[in-house]
Design a protein around this motif. Structure first.
Motif, PDB file in Angstrom:
ATOM      1  N   VAL A  40      86.173 -45.526  65.513  1.00  0.00           N
ATOM      2  CA  VAL A  40      85.713 -46.028  66.804  1.00  0.00           C
ATOM      3  C   VAL A  40      84.961 -44.942  67.567  1.00  0.00           C
ATOM      4  CG1 VAL A  40      86.429 -46.942  69.036  1.00  0.00           C
ATOM      5  CG2 VAL A  40      87.595 -47.697  66.947  1.00  0.00           C
ATOM      6  N   ALA A  41      85.621 -43.803  67.793  1.00  0.00           N
ATOM      7  CA  ALA A  41      85.001 -42.739  68.580  1.00  0.00           C
ATOM      8  C   ALA A  41      85.722 -41.427  68.313  1.00  0.00           C
ATOM      9  CB  ALA A  41      85.051 -43.061  70.070  1.00  0.00           C
ATOM     10  N   THR A  42      85.009 -40.333  68.558  1.00  0.00           N
ATOM     11  CA  THR A  42      85.615 -39.027  68.419  1.00  0.00           C
ATOM     12  C   THR A  42      85.014 -38.069  69.429  1.00  0.00           C
ATOM     13  OG1 THR A  42      86.196 -37.268  66.854  1.00  0.00           O
ATOM     14  CG2 THR A  42      84.005 -38.214  66.650  1.00  0.00           C
ATOM     15  N   ILE A  43      85.789 -37.037  69.792  1.00  0.00           N
ATOM     16  CA  ILE A  43      85.347 -36.084  70.796  1.00  0.00           C
ATOM     17  C   ILE A  43      85.764 -34.685  70.377  1.00  0.00           C
ATOM     18  CG2 ILE A  43      87.456 -36.469  72.164  1.00  0.00           C
ATOM     19  CD1 ILE A  43      85.727 -36.058  74.703  1.00  0.00           C
ATOM     20  N   SER A  44      84.877 -33.725  70.579  1.00  0.00           N
ATOM     21  CA  SER A  44      85.191 -32.345  70.218  1.00  0.00           C
ATOM     22  C   SER A  44      86.155 -31.739  71.224  1.00  0.00           C
ATOM     23  CB  SER A  44      83.904 -31.521  70.163  1.00  0.00           C
ATOM     24  OG  SER A  44      83.277 -31.503  71.442  1.00  0.00           O
ATOM     25  N   TRP A  45      86.678 -30.550  70.870  1.00  0.00           N
ATOM     26  CA  TRP A  45      87.691 -29.924  71.717  1.00  0.00           C
ATOM     27  C   TRP A  45      87.150 -29.600  73.111  1.00  0.00           C
ATOM     28  CZ3 TRP A  45      87.059 -25.106  73.896  1.00  0.00           C
ATOM     29  CH2 TRP A  45      85.975 -24.346  73.410  1.00  0.00           C
ATOM     30  N   ASN A  46      85.838 -29.287  73.193  1.00  0.00           N
ATOM     31  CA  ASN A  46      85.257 -28.899  74.487  1.00  0.00           C
ATOM     32  C   ASN A  46      84.504 -30.050  75.157  1.00  0.00           C
ATOM     33  OD1 ASN A  46      83.045 -29.135  72.862  1.00  0.00           O
ATOM     34  ND2 ASN A  46      82.341 -27.038  73.098  1.00  0.00           N
ATOM     35  N   ARG A  47      84.659 -31.249  74.621  1.00  0.00           N
ATOM     36  CA  ARG A  47      84.067 -32.470  75.179  1.00  0.00           C
ATOM     37  C   ARG A  47      82.549 -32.536  75.045  1.00  0.00           C
ATOM     38  NH1 ARG A  47      88.034 -31.101  79.007  1.00  0.00           N
ATOM     39  NH2 ARG A  47      86.513 -30.011  80.292  1.00  0.00           N
ATOM     40  N   GLN A  48      81.948 -31.585  74.389  1.00  0.00           N
ATOM     41  CA  GLN A  48      80.491 -31.556  74.363  1.00  0.00           C
ATOM     42  C   GLN A  48      79.881 -32.446  73.290  1.00  0.00           C
ATOM     43  OE1 GLN A  48      78.708 -27.696  74.546  1.00  0.00           O
ATOM     44  NE2 GLN A  48      79.650 -27.220  76.504  1.00  0.00           N
ATOM     45  N   THR A  49      80.667 -32.803  72.307  1.00  0.00           N
ATOM     46  CA  THR A  49      80.162 -33.668  71.240  1.00  0.00           C
ATOM     47  C   THR A  49      81.018 -34.922  71.164  1.00  0.00           C
ATOM     48  OG1 THR A  49      79.400 -31.759  69.974  1.00  0.00           O
ATOM     49  CG2 THR A  49      79.641 -33.832  68.781  1.00  0.00           C
ATOM     50  N   LYS A  50      80.354 -36.049  71.150  1.00  0.00           N
ATOM     51  CA  LYS A  50      81.049 -37.332  71.033  1.00  0.00           C
ATOM     52  C   LYS A  50      80.257 -38.203  70.065  1.00  0.00           C
ATOM     53  CE  LYS A  50      82.388 -37.150  75.924  1.00  0.00           C
ATOM     54  NZ  LYS A  50      82.312 -37.851  77.225  1.00  0.00           N
ATOM     55  N   TYR A  51      80.974 -38.905  69.230  1.00  0.00           N
ATOM     56  CA  TYR A  51      80.359 -39.883  68.339  1.00  0.00           C
ATOM     57  C   TYR A  51      81.028 -41.229  68.564  1.00  0.00           C
ATOM     58  CZ  TYR A  51      78.630 -35.844  65.641  1.00  0.00           C
ATOM     59  OH  TYR A  51      78.013 -34.682  65.249  1.00  0.00           O
ATOM     60  N   TYR A  52      80.245 -42.271  68.412  1.00  0.00           N
ATOM     61  CA  TYR A  52      80.759 -43.629  68.533  1.00  0.00           C
ATOM     62  C   TYR A  52      80.275 -44.453  67.353  1.00  0.00           C
ATOM     63  CZ  TYR A  52      81.633 -42.429  73.437  1.00  0.00           C
ATOM     64  OH  TYR A  52      82.075 -41.834  74.594  1.00  0.00           O
ATOM     65  N   SER A  53      81.053 -45.451  67.013  1.00  0.00           N
ATOM     66  CA  SER A  53      80.561 -46.405  66.029  1.00  0.00           C
ATOM     67  C   SER A  53      79.500 -47.270  66.689  1.00  0.00           C
ATOM     68  CB  SER A  53      81.711 -47.275  65.520  1.00  0.00           C
ATOM     69  OG  SER A  53      82.166 -48.141  66.551  1.00  0.00           O
ATOM     70  N   ASP A  54      78.630 -47.808  65.894  1.00  0.00           N
ATOM     71  CA  ASP A  54      77.561 -48.657  66.430  1.00  0.00           C
ATOM     72  C   ASP A  54      78.122 -49.877  67.148  1.00  0.00           C
ATOM     73  OD1 ASP A  54      75.238 -48.108  63.671  1.00  0.00           O
ATOM     74  OD2 ASP A  54      75.663 -46.924  65.467  1.00  0.00           O
ATOM     75  N   SER A  55      79.254 -50.351  66.696  1.00  0.00           N
ATOM     76  CA  SER A  55      79.814 -51.577  67.261  1.00  0.00           C
ATOM     77  C   SER A  55      80.365 -51.397  68.672  1.00  0.00           C
ATOM     78  CB  SER A  55      80.897 -52.130  66.340  1.00  0.00           C
ATOM     79  OG  SER A  55      81.963 -51.210  66.217  1.00  0.00           O
ATOM     80  N   VAL A  56      80.660 -50.159  69.052  1.00  0.00           N
ATOM     81  CA  VAL A  56      81.241 -49.935  70.386  1.00  0.00           C
ATOM     82  C   VAL A  56      80.339 -49.100  71.290  1.00  0.00           C
ATOM     83  CG1 VAL A  56      83.536 -50.039  69.353  1.00  0.00           C
ATOM     84  CG2 VAL A  56      82.527 -47.805  69.892  1.00  0.00           C
ATOM     85  N   LYS A  57      79.277 -48.552  70.741  1.00  0.00           N
ATOM     86  CA  LYS A  57      78.397 -47.688  71.527  1.00  0.00           C
ATOM     87  C   LYS A  57      77.854 -48.448  72.724  1.00  0.00           C
ATOM     88  CE  LYS A  57      76.002 -45.063  68.971  1.00  0.00           C
ATOM     89  NZ  LYS A  57      74.978 -44.571  68.015  1.00  0.00           N
ATOM     90  N   GLY A  58      77.948 -47.814  73.882  1.00  0.00           N
ATOM     91  CA  GLY A  58      77.498 -48.451  75.107  1.00  0.00           C
ATOM     92  C   GLY A  58      78.561 -49.254  75.814  1.00  0.00           C
ATOM     93  N   ILE A  80      94.007 -37.919  75.712  1.00  0.00           N
ATOM     94  CA  ILE A  80      92.663 -38.464  75.533  1.00  0.00           C
ATOM     95  C   ILE A  80      92.671 -39.922  75.965  1.00  0.00           C
ATOM     96  CG2 ILE A  80      92.135 -36.907  73.623  1.00  0.00           C
ATOM     97  CD1 ILE A  80      92.267 -39.428  71.781  1.00  0.00           C
ATOM     98  N   TYR A  81      91.499 -40.433  76.237  1.00  0.00           N
ATOM     99  CA  TYR A  81      91.365 -41.788  76.731  1.00  0.00           C
ATOM    100  C   TYR A  81      90.269 -42.516  75.967  1.00  0.00           C
ATOM    101  CZ  TYR A  81      93.819 -39.661  80.665  1.00  0.00           C
ATOM    102  OH  TYR A  81      94.715 -38.968  81.434  1.00  0.00           O
ATOM    103  N   LEU A  82      90.389 -43.824  75.966  1.00  0.00           N
ATOM    104  CA  LEU A  82      89.308 -44.669  75.471  1.00  0.00           C
ATOM    105  C   LEU A  82      89.117 -45.785  76.490  1.00  0.00           C
ATOM    106  CD1 LEU A  82      87.338 -45.070  73.073  1.00  0.00           C
ATOM    107  CD2 LEU A  82      88.968 -46.789  72.209  1.00  0.00           C
ATOM    108  N   GLN A  83      88.059 -45.650  77.268  1.00  0.00           N
ATOM    109  CA  GLN A  83      87.722 -46.683  78.231  1.00  0.00           C
ATOM    110  C   GLN A  83      86.883 -47.732  77.523  1.00  0.00           C
ATOM    111  OE1 GLN A  83      88.589 -46.970  81.651  1.00  0.00           O
ATOM    112  NE2 GLN A  83      87.730 -49.017  81.302  1.00  0.00           N
TER     113      GLN A  83
END
Length: 121
Positions: A47-65, A78-81
């Motif tokens: 679904v999503a991932t975040i680096s330790w310093n919050r500077q890098t985030k990836y999302y799956s295409d299905s949830v992006k946006g 951590i949170y997932l809004q």
């Protein structure tokens, strides 16, 4: 690292929900954190991932946006809004910790127990 996911529930289509994942351990801030989900009868998916310093985030295409991952290192959480939720988002959501920021679940070493999200009218 021990992980405890929470915040799941029943939401109508178009609604929003915020998942939380509380982590134990003093090294939380050094881990990459991710969210995955598994729908009934389907394989677990990224679904999503975040680096330790919050500077890098990836999302799956299905949830992006629609979904936003964030983390609070001071509170080991951590949170997932999630917004504009659709029936296809129905799944058990898992948080996970790893050392490499990646969409591949095999690189995550620690997993929470999962929290169920159901989208239905």
């Amino acid at each position: 690292v021990q992980l405890q996911a929470s915040g799941g529930g029943l939401v109508q289509p178009g609604g929003s929900l915020r998942l939380s994942c509380a982590a134990s351990g003093r090294t939380f801030s050094s881990y990459v954190m991710g969210w995955f989900r598994q729908a009934p009868g389907k394989e677990r998916e990224f679904v999503a991932t975040i680096s330790w310093n919050r500077q890098t985030k990836y999302y799956s295409d299905s949830v992006k946006g629609r979904f936003t991952i964030s983390r609070d290192n001071a509170n080991n959480t951590i949170y997932l809004q999630m917004s504009n939720l659709q029936p296809g988002d129905t799944a058990t959501y898992y948080c996970a910790a790893g050392v490499v920021i990646t969409r591949a679940d095999r690189h995550y070493n620690y997993w929470g127990q999962g929290t169920l999200v159901t989208i239905s009218s």
